[in-house]
Scaffold this active site. Sequence first.
Site, PDB file in Angstrom:
ATOM      1  N   GLN A  31      -8.523  -0.845   1.188  1.00  0.00           N
ATOM      2  CA  GLN A  31      -7.131  -0.409   1.040  1.00  0.00           C
ATOM      3  C   GLN A  31      -7.031   0.965   0.396  1.00  0.00           C
ATOM      4  OE1 GLN A  31      -4.500  -2.247   2.538  1.00  0.00           O
ATOM      5  NE2 GLN A  31      -6.430  -3.026   3.377  1.00  0.00           N
ATOM      6  N   HIS A  72      -0.242  -6.797  -0.932  1.00  0.00           N
ATOM      7  CA  HIS A  72      -1.300  -7.693  -0.460  1.00  0.00           C
ATOM      8  C   HIS A  72      -1.922  -8.391  -1.665  1.00  0.00           C
ATOM      9  CE1 HIS A  72      -1.473  -4.181   2.434  1.00  0.00           C
ATOM     10  NE2 HIS A  72      -1.224  -5.184   3.257  1.00  0.00           N
TER      11      HIS A  72
END
Length: 433
Positions: free
Chosen positions: A263, A333
């Site tokens: 990420q 997330h």
Amino acid sequence: MLRTIDLRGRVLSPAELLAVVPRAEAARDEALATAARLVDDVARRGEEALREQAARFDRVSDHVIRVPAAHLDEALRDLDPAIRAALDEAISRVRAASAAQIPAPVVTELGAGARVTQRWQPVRRVGLYVPGGKAVYPSSVVMNVVPAQVAGVREVALASPAQSAFGGRVHPVILAAARLLGVTEVYAMGGAGAIGGFAYGVAEIGLDPVDVVTGPGNNFVASAKRAVAGRVGTDSEAGATEILVVADASARPDLVAADLVSQAEHDEQASAVLVTDSVELADAVRAALPDRVAATRHTDRVIAAFDGPQSAVVLVDDIAQATAFSNAYAPEHLELQLSDPRPEDFVNAGAVFVGPYTPVSLGDYLAGSNHVLPTGGQARYGAGLSASTFLRPQQVIEYDRAALAQVRDAIVVLADAEALPAHGEAVTARFDA
């Protein structure tokens, strides 16, 4: 890389937990001010402002802003067959999951002749944004377009930044994904200006205003949605990406490290946070990071994200404290790499990924879930993009004369109590004859 926030031995109130959550607040405040100016410029000057912003941010000029149909057809014709197959699979999975998000109409019978119907109406026209700065996101075409189509939206417009590497065109893989989904109204415009164009329309290029704007982007795109909120509907602000991994000693350090890097490669402002009650795991993850970061393609970007105030390793006493911290953070997330994950306790998250074989990358592409998710703590009250984003609940009320008579006196009493006697009179007038 990754500073440490040590919460062990501390009992924090909800307000104190919010205060220690790692955020890049200064960057977000700056983005909001800048985005508001860019949106206002497009609202006032239309195409001229879009072209100036493209020259400034995308290094393109004299490009065609409204994409010709021939460019879409050409992009699909030249699309790598392997990419097309992967997109077809993603479309199928997201379409199936999105179909489950459409509520059925519900009729409530409150008595003989007294009926209230709850139905869900799609908006007429939407503007969908697909980023195109540091990476290319055909997956975001799928995640935006499919739920809108499933919801029954009649007009779908899509925007993505013009690419200097492609002569001012939108990236061809994004164009191919749009064509694959039957989207024909596509614009080469990016960033906050694109959000402004959708909200206000740009007559010179044939862009009519939309009813709802959705899509991920950087913090400037997310802030632009705030600038146009109220004029158009928006999804949650899906800004610079966030991953929060809650892990205990049972987790594999190499997998935690891989997921944090995955990420962080999005953007220098990406947030990567590990929350754990195991010092040994925290140390092992730190030890695994340097080699993995050095080996990845976007090393500098990952290092910048890890070094930012938005990223950290958070040490807690136990999983109960980790749960409280996660719910305060409300990540985009959330990964649970725990021996007993208990996802039902983690109530604030855009999407929850449970277990070592459910990485965020799965959700980014092929889980069937949507990857356009709220950031910046908005998961405490907002939801990810879904078919329901494009639907409006609407009530249809049907009473006959006898049913209205049943509640006539109560309406008059309440109308008089509110000093609005004409409300009651509008009811009694129906029984005067």
